[in-house]
Design a protein around this motif. Structure first.
Motif, PDB file in Angstrom:
ATOM      1  N   GLU A 276       0.821  -1.206   0.000  1.00 28.64           N
ATOM      2  CA  GLU A 276       0.000   0.000   0.000  1.00 28.64           C
ATOM      3  C   GLU A 276       0.854   1.255   0.000  1.00 28.64           C
ATOM      4  OE1 GLU A 276      -3.478  -0.184   2.661  1.00 28.64           O
ATOM      5  OE2 GLU A 276      -2.641  -2.082   3.382  1.00 28.64           O
ATOM      6  N   ALA A 331       1.753   0.436 -10.324  1.00 33.54           N
ATOM      7  CA  ALA A 331       0.821  -0.420  -9.597  1.00 33.54           C
ATOM      8  C   ALA A 331       1.028  -1.889  -9.976  1.00 33.54           C
ATOM      9  CB  ALA A 331      -0.623  -0.003  -9.892  1.00 33.54           C
ATOM     10  N   ILE A 348      -2.010  -7.549  -3.923  1.00 32.91           N
ATOM     11  CA  ILE A 348      -2.751  -6.338  -4.266  1.00 32.91           C
ATOM     12  C   ILE A 348      -1.880  -5.133  -3.951  1.00 32.91           C
ATOM     13  CG2 ILE A 348      -4.730  -4.865  -3.687  1.00 32.91           C
ATOM     14  CD1 ILE A 348      -6.322  -7.352  -3.045  1.00 32.91           C
ATOM     15  N   THR A 350      -1.740  -0.670  -4.101  1.00 30.41           N
ATOM     16  CA  THR A 350      -2.480   0.583  -4.277  1.00 30.41           C
ATOM     17  C   THR A 350      -1.495   1.745  -4.372  1.00 30.41           C
ATOM     18  OG1 THR A 350      -2.692   1.032  -1.891  1.00 30.41           O
ATOM     19  CG2 THR A 350      -4.422  -0.299  -2.927  1.00 30.41           C
ATOM     20  N   VAL A 370      -5.005   0.460  -8.843  1.00 29.87           N
ATOM     21  CA  VAL A 370      -4.947  -0.776  -8.063  1.00 29.87           C
ATOM     22  C   VAL A 370      -4.378  -1.865  -8.949  1.00 29.87           C
ATOM     23  CG1 VAL A 370      -6.266  -2.534  -6.818  1.00 29.87           C
ATOM     24  CG2 VAL A 370      -6.902  -0.115  -6.622  1.00 29.87           C
ATOM     25  N   TRP A 381      -4.676  -4.276 -13.796  1.00 27.07           N
ATOM     26  CA  TRP A 381      -4.736  -3.045 -13.024  1.00 27.07           C
ATOM     27  C   TRP A 381      -6.031  -2.328 -13.352  1.00 27.07           C
ATOM     28  CZ3 TRP A 381      -5.331   1.369 -15.905  1.00 27.07           C
ATOM     29  CH2 TRP A 381      -4.941   1.301 -17.255  1.00 27.07           C
ATOM     30  N   VAL A 397     -11.090   2.937  -1.949  1.00 22.07           N
ATOM     31  CA  VAL A 397     -10.027   2.161  -2.598  1.00 22.07           C
ATOM     32  C   VAL A 397     -10.033   0.731  -2.073  1.00 22.07           C
ATOM     33  CG1 VAL A 397      -7.542   1.925  -2.941  1.00 22.07           C
ATOM     34  CG2 VAL A 397      -8.598   4.194  -3.025  1.00 22.07           C
ATOM     35  N   ALA A 401     -10.449  -2.620  -4.317  1.00 27.15           N
ATOM     36  CA  ALA A 401      -9.358  -3.592  -4.366  1.00 27.15           C
ATOM     37  C   ALA A 401      -9.830  -4.971  -3.918  1.00 27.15           C
ATOM     38  CB  ALA A 401      -8.203  -3.106  -3.487  1.00 27.15           C
TER      39      ALA A 401
END
Length: 410
Positions: A276, A331, A348, A350, A370, A381, A397, A401
């Motif tokens: 993140e 990303a 994942i 962000t 993302v 993405w 977000v 996600a």
């Protein structure tokens, strides 16, 4: 049966404490065919007596929260007993329970502590397994000289009130509502779809069902659709809702999207890692709030700076210089580097601009990318635009996600 809730506490009216009791009680009593008709929030002190006098004539059940503790402003039991003209007597069992609890925790007693053992004559004690102040149930018209509804006096702290309600209030409610008609209710949580779009898809069709109640509740990144009515009507509504909204529905219970994701990954014996930037660990916080997250959650990184994205995740300096840290390229590289380094099934990432400053004409505040990398599947993405305050931005977000991965693993 008409239900009124009275929440006592100056701290509620000052905004120092969030009143969570109303929502909790409303959910719990629905199972007994009850709904809250009115709620009052009043300060500590004498207001409880005048409020009771005002509402008692138009309610069959009244819940009063707060004011049962040992301090000088905790006078709910005394004022209720006075209003109902009932003497207060010390209950030996309650006193011993309080003494044992305090002794086990090596907490010294004071004279005021024992006020919590006072019980109005005729009242039933509701045991407090998480504190010293017991709750009290006073049956309707406990004193024939003073007409009164069923009265439940409950402690203020949620960690005390909620288990007391489920363990000791619920059986009483079951008894006094045995003959009441009980509606069915279903709630469906829909990810990342606006209220107006949902209403367009299902509104007219559901409302065409006789005697159905349809409601919507919007939260960041999701909408809850609620239907209430007879079991037959609710079943008809559910069929329509599931057909029209399909896999946009992520839960038909109280599960959060993060909880649904943890459950799905656990069932498939898959794992997750998070990288993140703009969300600052918010996704990891949501995941680790779910019981059992340790089975699926491998690691979380907050790579806020460009240098940390390069050092920790293997993002290329060239990509950052050429495309910017907020880009599909970064990303994607964040998600891929994360998954490779942790060995997780899914990664994942962000990266975005939460604001209120830092945006540009090309990438205004609220822009976010993302990235999602999974074993044996192409990395993807998505670009989103959430111009809002920083906290809401993070929530939006996170929902996007988590839903990307939910749809991938379904």
């Amino acid at each position: 049966m008409r239900v009124i809730v009275i929440n006592t506490g100056t701290e509620i009216l000052l905004g120092d404490v969030l009143n969570t009791h109303l929502a909790f009680i409303a959910r719990e009593i629905f199972h007994f065919g009850l709904r809250i008709d009115e709620q009052r929030a009043i300060p500590d002190g004498d207001a409880i007596e005048s409020t009771l006098a005002d509402v008692s004539s138009r309610a069959e059940i009244v819940f009063v929260t707060g004011g049962l503790g040992p301090t000088s402003d905790d006078i709910t039991r005394e004022l209720v007993a006075g209003y109902l003209q009932l003497p207060l007597l010390e209950d030996a069992i309650v006193r011993e329970t309080i003494r044992s609890r305090l002794a086990a925790r090596r907490i010294p007693t004071t004279k005021r502590i024992w006020r919590q053992a006072l019980v109005p004559v005729g009242a039933d004690v509701l045991a407090n397994e998480n504190g010293t102040a017991p709750g009290l149930y006073l049956p309707a018209n406990i004193n024939p000289a003073v007409p009164s509804p069923h009265l439940f006096l409950l402690p203020g702290p949620p960690r005390e009130l909620q288990p007391m309600f489920r363990n000791f209030v619920a059986p009483v409610l079951y008894r006094i509502t045995a003959e009441s008609k009980k509606d069915a209710m279903r709630a469906f949580r829909i990810a990342n779809m606006g209220e107006s779009i949902i209403e367009k898809k299902i509104g007219d069709l559901v409302l065409a069902i006789p005697e159905i109640e349809l409601g919507y509740c919007a939260r960041p990144g999701e909408v809850e659709v609620r239907v209430i009515g007879s079991a037959v009507a609710v079943a008809q509504a559910e069929e329509i809702i599931r057909e029209k909204l399909d896999n946009a529905i992520f839960s038909a219970s109280d599960e959060t999207l993060a909880a649904v994701l943890v459950r799905l990954l656990s069932e498939r014996e898959q794992t997750l890692a998070l990288a993140e930037s703009c969300t600052g660990g918010f996704l990891a916080d949501q995941v680790t709030n779910v019981p059992g997250a340790s089975k699926v959650f491998v690691a979380g990184y907050v790579t806020y700076s460009n240098e940390e994205k390069i050092r920790t995740l293997g993002v290329s300096r060239e990509s950052i210089e050429k495309f910017g840290a907020v880009s599909e390229h970064v990303a994607t590289e964040m998600a891929e580097g994360l998954r490779i380094r942790t060995g997780a099934t899914h990664g994942i990432a962000t990266t975005g601009i939460a604001g209120p400053s830092g945006g540009s004409e090309e990438k205004p505040v609220g822009t976010v990318f993302v990235g999602l990398s999974s074993e044996n599947q192409p990395t993807r993405w998505e670009k989103f635009f959430f111009p809002s305050d920083r906290e809401t931005f993070k929530q939006l977000v996170a929902q996007r996600a988590f839903d990307l991965l939910r749809r991938r693993v379904m």
